[in-house]
Design a protein around this motif. Sequence first.
Motif, PDB file in Angstrom:
ATOM      1  N   LEU A  45      -5.992   2.175   2.558  1.00 27.62           N
ATOM      2  CA  LEU A  45      -5.543   1.565   3.817  1.00 27.62           C
ATOM      3  C   LEU A  45      -6.638   0.638   4.305  1.00 27.62           C
ATOM      4  O   LEU A  45      -7.824   1.002   4.286  1.00 27.62           O
TER       5      LEU A  45
ATOM      6  N   MET B 230      -4.208  -7.740   1.759  1.00 28.87           N
ATOM      7  CA  MET B 230      -2.822  -7.818   1.268  1.00 28.87           C
ATOM      8  C   MET B 230      -2.769  -8.363  -0.152  1.00 28.87           C
ATOM      9  O   MET B 230      -2.012  -7.867  -0.992  1.00 28.87           O
TER      10      MET B 230
ATOM     11  N   PRO C  58      -2.300  -1.659   1.743  1.00 31.27           N
ATOM     12  CA  PRO C  58      -1.560  -1.638   3.002  1.00 31.27           C
ATOM     13  C   PRO C  58      -2.491  -1.916   4.176  1.00 31.27           C
ATOM     14  O   PRO C  58      -3.647  -1.473   4.183  1.00 31.27           O
TER      15      PRO C  58
ATOM     16  N   ALA D 135       2.378  -6.060   7.715  1.00 30.22           N
ATOM     17  CA  ALA D 135       1.388  -5.074   8.131  1.00 30.22           C
ATOM     18  C   ALA D 135       1.991  -4.203   9.214  1.00 30.22           C
ATOM     19  O   ALA D 135       2.938  -4.603   9.903  1.00 30.22           O
TER      20      ALA D 135
ATOM     21  N   ILE E   9       0.858   5.742   7.474  1.00 32.46           N
ATOM     22  CA  ILE E   9       0.659   5.142   6.150  1.00 32.46           C
ATOM     23  C   ILE E   9       0.043   6.144   5.176  1.00 32.46           C
ATOM     24  O   ILE E   9       0.458   6.226   4.012  1.00 32.46           O
TER      25      ILE E   9
ATOM     26  N   ALA F 205       3.622   3.207   2.541  1.00 36.31           N
ATOM     27  CA  ALA F 205       2.429   2.503   2.058  1.00 36.31           C
ATOM     28  C   ALA F 205       2.804   1.510   0.964  1.00 36.31           C
ATOM     29  O   ALA F 205       2.321   0.365   0.947  1.00 36.31           O
ATOM     30  N   SER F 206       3.694   1.907   0.055  1.00 40.39           N
ATOM     31  CA  SER F 206       4.125   1.014  -1.025  1.00 40.39           C
ATOM     32  C   SER F 206       4.910  -0.171  -0.483  1.00 40.39           C
ATOM     33  O   SER F 206       4.768  -1.305  -0.975  1.00 40.39           O
TER      34      SER F 206
ATOM     35  N   PHE G 267       4.519  -1.631   2.462  1.00 43.57           N
ATOM     36  CA  PHE G 267       3.575  -2.588   3.044  1.00 43.57           C
ATOM     37  C   PHE G 267       2.746  -3.272   1.965  1.00 43.57           C
ATOM     38  O   PHE G 267       2.417  -4.452   2.086  1.00 43.57           O
ATOM     39  N   SER G 268       2.427  -2.548   0.907  1.00 41.06           N
ATOM     40  CA  SER G 268       1.692  -3.159  -0.202  1.00 41.06           C
ATOM     41  C   SER G 268       2.512  -4.281  -0.828  1.00 41.06           C
ATOM     42  O   SER G 268       2.020  -5.399  -1.034  1.00 41.06           O
TER      43      SER G 268
END
Length: 372
Positions: free
Chosen positions: A276, A294, A299, A316, A334, A341-342, A344-345
């Motif tokens: 994170l 990013m 994330p 984000a 997250i 989390a994935s 946002f990644s």
Amino acid sequence: MKLAINALPLTMPLTGIGKYTYHLAQEFSKLSDGFDVEYFYSYNYSRELIEPGGPGVRKTGVLKRFPSVKPYARVVRDYLAGMTTRRFDVYFEPNFIPINIPARRKVVTVADFSFITHPECHPKERMDYFSSKFWPRIKKADHVVFISEFIRQYGIENFGFSPENSTAIPLGVQHEHFRLLASEELGGVRQRHQLPEKFILFVGSLEPRKNLERMLRSYLSLPRVLRDEYRCVLVGGSGWNNEEIQKLIDANPEHLLRLGYVSDEDLPKLYNLSSLFLFASLYEGFGLPALEAMACGCPVLSSNITSLPEVCGDAALLVDPYDSEAIRDGMMRILEDSSLASQFSDKGIEHVKRFTWDQCAREHLGVFRGVM
């Protein structure tokens, strides 16, 4: 067209303004057909673009050891900038306050207005310099570049900057550098920096505007099981007014790890390894570290104020940076939800593709041509 660029930021450890200056200059050298570019390095002009802190450039360490000398050094630099037979068509100042470089037109970048909105977040010497020099000199600029539309609109609405003579140009990301890395590309970075298996990452100076004290207290309020699983790693210079931050770091060595500056080679590796990226800043003119994270698939938890919603979009998780519970809850969301989390990644990797230094440089060159 003869173009002069104040390259003083390249003679010091690179911060945001230094990266901006360097990457633009690199792109100008590829794109500036019809431009004859010279750089002013503190006390001399040169057509050579130096590597930041490279040989042949006067170092500024004495100014850190003796800060009272800095105002006099600025006077000398300003004087020497004008003591030349050179005459330029356009002078580009990337760092707020133009100096005495002789040119028919001046284009100046204003990265933010934190020296007005958050004066308590800056050293006194800097505030004294801005108070006496910024407004008299910025009025002489023919065009002002802002690094986000948020900052441009703030300048227009609050300080009377001209909509016609100002442009918002977003920064770029060095995509060949900040990218997803294969495991074999990570080298020995984990061993070199004694990094834990899982960690939260912060990148930036230890200074009040970054909101680091509140973020660290929010992190330390996480359930013990999460803190034990995810240590918090801090990367960046010492900054200023950071006594409370340092106390927190010293009091929590099992959970807080401060690395200081890391090499340009290692930084994308840290982004790749982190679970994170924590960037709930109080004020940003742009927020480039969020985009760099990013680009590396990390994330991002960022702020829902100033330029950051514009820059981060929906890629984000945005929270109120003044709300410690919101920061803590955002981290928990997250860290405890691998699917989120994935998401946002993946969003971040796609979102950041639109930010390139090539496009940033092209828009700057368009401004230079437009003022003539």
